[in-house]
Design an enzyme around this catalytic site. Structure first.
Site, PDB file in Angstrom:
ATOM      1  N   SER A  58       0.850  -1.192   0.000  1.00  0.00           N
ATOM      2  CA  SER A  58       0.000   0.000   0.000  1.00  0.00           C
ATOM      3  C   SER A  58       0.881   1.236   0.000  1.00  0.00           C
ATOM      4  O   SER A  58       1.991   1.221   0.547  1.00  0.00           O
ATOM      5  CB  SER A  58      -0.897   0.009   1.241  1.00  0.00           C
ATOM      6  OG  SER A  58      -1.503   1.273   1.426  1.00  0.00           O
ATOM      7  N   SER A  59       0.377   2.319  -0.568  1.00  0.00           N
ATOM      8  CA  SER A  59       1.138   3.569  -0.569  1.00  0.00           C
ATOM      9  C   SER A  59       1.292   4.159   0.831  1.00  0.00           C
ATOM     10  O   SER A  59       2.113   5.057   1.037  1.00  0.00           O
ATOM     11  CB  SER A  59       0.471   4.594  -1.491  1.00  0.00           C
ATOM     12  OG  SER A  59      -0.851   4.873  -1.056  1.00  0.00           O
ATOM     13  N   CYS A  60       0.531   3.632   1.814  1.00  0.00           N
ATOM     14  CA  CYS A  60       0.659   4.160   3.176  1.00  0.00           C
ATOM     15  C   CYS A  60       1.962   3.729   3.840  1.00  0.00           C
ATOM     16  O   CYS A  60       2.260   4.152   4.959  1.00  0.00           O
ATOM     17  CB  CYS A  60      -0.534   3.753   4.034  1.00  0.00           C
ATOM     18  SG  CYS A  60      -0.553   2.009   4.491  1.00  0.00           S
TER      19      CYS A  60
ATOM     20  N   TYR B  18      -1.209  -0.694  10.016  1.00  0.00           N
ATOM     21  CA  TYR B  18      -1.341  -1.367   8.716  1.00  0.00           C
ATOM     22  C   TYR B  18      -0.069  -1.161   7.904  1.00  0.00           C
ATOM     23  O   TYR B  18       0.432  -2.092   7.256  1.00  0.00           O
ATOM     24  CB  TYR B  18      -2.557  -0.799   7.987  1.00  0.00           C
ATOM     25  CG  TYR B  18      -2.825  -1.387   6.626  1.00  0.00           C
ATOM     26  CD1 TYR B  18      -3.327  -2.679   6.494  1.00  0.00           C
ATOM     27  CD2 TYR B  18      -2.613  -0.644   5.468  1.00  0.00           C
ATOM     28  CE1 TYR B  18      -3.598  -3.221   5.239  1.00  0.00           C
ATOM     29  CE2 TYR B  18      -2.880  -1.174   4.217  1.00  0.00           C
ATOM     30  CZ  TYR B  18      -3.369  -2.459   4.114  1.00  0.00           C
ATOM     31  OH  TYR B  18      -3.628  -2.991   2.878  1.00  0.00           O
TER      32      TYR B  18
ATOM     33  N   LYS C 149       2.603  -3.927   6.224  1.00  0.00           N
ATOM     34  CA  LYS C 149       2.913  -3.970   4.793  1.00  0.00           C
ATOM     35  C   LYS C 149       4.412  -3.773   4.533  1.00  0.00           C
ATOM     36  O   LYS C 149       4.982  -4.390   3.625  1.00  0.00           O
ATOM     37  CB  LYS C 149       2.086  -2.911   4.048  1.00  0.00           C
ATOM     38  CG  LYS C 149       0.610  -3.254   3.953  1.00  0.00           C
ATOM     39  CD  LYS C 149       0.409  -4.544   3.190  1.00  0.00           C
ATOM     40  CE  LYS C 149      -1.048  -4.901   3.001  1.00  0.00           C
ATOM     41  NZ  LYS C 149      -1.229  -6.156   2.248  1.00  0.00           N
TER      42      LYS C 149
ATOM     43  N   HIS D 297     -13.077   2.675   2.849  1.00  0.00           N
ATOM     44  CA  HIS D 297     -12.174   3.716   2.392  1.00  0.00           C
ATOM     45  C   HIS D 297     -12.977   4.902   1.865  1.00  0.00           C
ATOM     46  O   HIS D 297     -14.188   4.829   1.698  1.00  0.00           O
ATOM     47  CB  HIS D 297     -11.266   3.167   1.291  1.00  0.00           C
ATOM     48  CG  HIS D 297     -10.259   2.189   1.795  1.00  0.00           C
ATOM     49  ND1 HIS D 297     -10.323   0.848   1.523  1.00  0.00           N
ATOM     50  CD2 HIS D 297      -9.153   2.354   2.571  1.00  0.00           C
ATOM     51  CE1 HIS D 297      -9.295   0.229   2.087  1.00  0.00           C
ATOM     52  NE2 HIS D 297      -8.582   1.111   2.732  1.00  0.00           N
TER      53      HIS D 297
ATOM     54  N   TRP E  70     -16.009  13.909   6.550  1.00  0.00           N
ATOM     55  CA  TRP E  70     -14.928  14.024   7.523  1.00  0.00           C
ATOM     56  C   TRP E  70     -13.838  14.980   7.047  1.00  0.00           C
ATOM     57  O   TRP E  70     -13.508  15.026   5.868  1.00  0.00           O
ATOM     58  CB  TRP E  70     -14.302  12.657   7.760  1.00  0.00           C
ATOM     59  CG  TRP E  70     -14.981  11.864   8.825  1.00  0.00           C
ATOM     60  CD1 TRP E  70     -16.298  11.872   9.143  1.00  0.00           C
ATOM     61  CD2 TRP E  70     -14.359  10.930   9.721  1.00  0.00           C
ATOM     62  NE1 TRP E  70     -16.545  10.995  10.172  1.00  0.00           N
ATOM     63  CE2 TRP E  70     -15.378  10.403  10.546  1.00  0.00           C
ATOM     64  CE3 TRP E  70     -13.056  10.471   9.885  1.00  0.00           C
ATOM     65  CZ2 TRP E  70     -15.115   9.447  11.537  1.00  0.00           C
ATOM     66  CZ3 TRP E  70     -12.791   9.525  10.866  1.00  0.00           C
ATOM     67  CH2 TRP E  70     -13.821   9.032  11.688  1.00  0.00           C
TER      68      TRP E  70
END
Length: 325
Positions: free
Chosen positions: A117-119, A146, A150, A189, A212
């Site tokens: 993931s890009s996170c 998370y 990853k 998401h 949000w």
């Protein structure tokens, strides 16, 4: 590693296990493989195989012996879910990854693709984000658990390649959306959450919708079917030298927009005409997260699905899921 005469690193005759085939990414990868003529796709539901059970995973690999593995299974969610269940996100993802990757390596799998993931990148990265920025700064707190899982998966693939020559590669997709997404009211998401929220507001003729955050963060979005095509392409063409310092590739469009612009686009697509309000007391997450996708472009792949068409496709899939016309 030997390759067929056409130079591709996987073959139509390969037995390909897609772990997480019912998810948004996994189902898109299955569709892409089928479109390219890969007919021997192995799958297992959660009831058939618990990927968190190391003994069960090893036994499944011993029995089925896939030549190629795509690890698209993961515990995923948005900001609220990540922030609320940090131990679950870390433990469950580590178990899934370690079990599948180690079993694939030990049972003779020839090639493995791990989806990250890009996170994984630091919160304050220079933009656009290059692959070499991994582990150069603190993570975004709202999804660090998370992200740590990853990162461990990326590094495990790299370590197995370096020490044992196991042909494992990793792709880091940007924010995904499309058919098969999770539309849970609190655990989804941002794209899925907005589609559901504006659809329900339109149905209820609500005068306003509150989203949000401030709407100012910039985000990049990739349609799941584009990801599926990218996965097949890299399985066919990409195998880095073990000595290369960077072993993973970013996957995205290279184009971002503000969450406010995204909300307005989703509202138009859904047909909601009320007011859009913003709750600034809720977290925004990192301010910008745009990927540099030049390395993947050099391998010969770029995204094709435009955002407006992709959102329409995702909305149709959402309505089909809810049996609406």
């Amino acid at each position: 590693m030997t390759t067929p005469d056409d130079g591709l690193l996987i073959r139509p005759s390969d037995r390909i296990f897609v772990a997480g085939h019912r998810g948004m990414a996994g189902s898109a990868i299955c569709r892409a493989l089928q479109r390219k003529g890969y007919a021997h796709i192995l799958t297992a539901t959660r009831q058939e195989l618990d990927l968190e059970d190391a003994v069960a995973v090893r036994a499944w690999f011993e029995a089925n012996r896939p030549e190629v593995v795509v690890l698209a299974a993961a515990k995923v969610g948005g900001i609220y879910a990540n922030d609320t269940y940090p131990a679950d996100f870390l433990l469950q993802n580590l178990k899934i990854q370690n079990n599948v990757i180690e079993s694939a390596w030990r049972c003779g799998t020839r090639r493995l693709l791990f989806l990250g993931s890009s996170c994984i990148y630091p919160r304050a990265c220079p933009q656009p984000i290059k692959e070499e920025y991994l582990l150069t700064g603190p993570l975004e707190p709202t999804n660090e658990w998370y992200a740590i899982a990853k990162i461990a998966g990326v590094k495990l693939c790299q370590a197995l390649r370096q020490q044992y020559g196991f042909d494992a590669i990793s792709l880091m997709p940007t924010n995904l959306y499309g058919p098969g997404d999770n539309y849970h009211p609190t655990h989804s998401h941002v794209m899925a959450a907005l589609i559901r929220r504006f659809h329900e507001a339109r149905e209820a003729v609500a005068p306003s919708v509150t989203c949000w955050g401030t709407g100012t963060p910039l985000r990049e979005f990739l349609h799941a079917d584009d990801l599926g095509e990218a996965c097949v392409h890299t399985l066919e063409h990409y195998s880095p030298d073990p000595a290369e310092p960077v072993q993973h590739l970013n996957v995205g469009t290279g184009v971002d927009l503000t969450i406010k612009e995204l909300a307005e686009l989703v509202a138009r697509t859904v047909g909601y005409t009320g007011e859009i309000l913003w709750d600034a007391s809720k977290p925004d997450g990192t301010s910008k997260k745009q990927l540099d996708v030049s390395r993947l472009s050099d391998v010969g792949w770029t995204a094709k699905i435009k955002l407006d068409q992709g959102i329409l496709d995702a909305y149709r899939a959402f309505r089909d899921l809810n049996h609406e016309t």
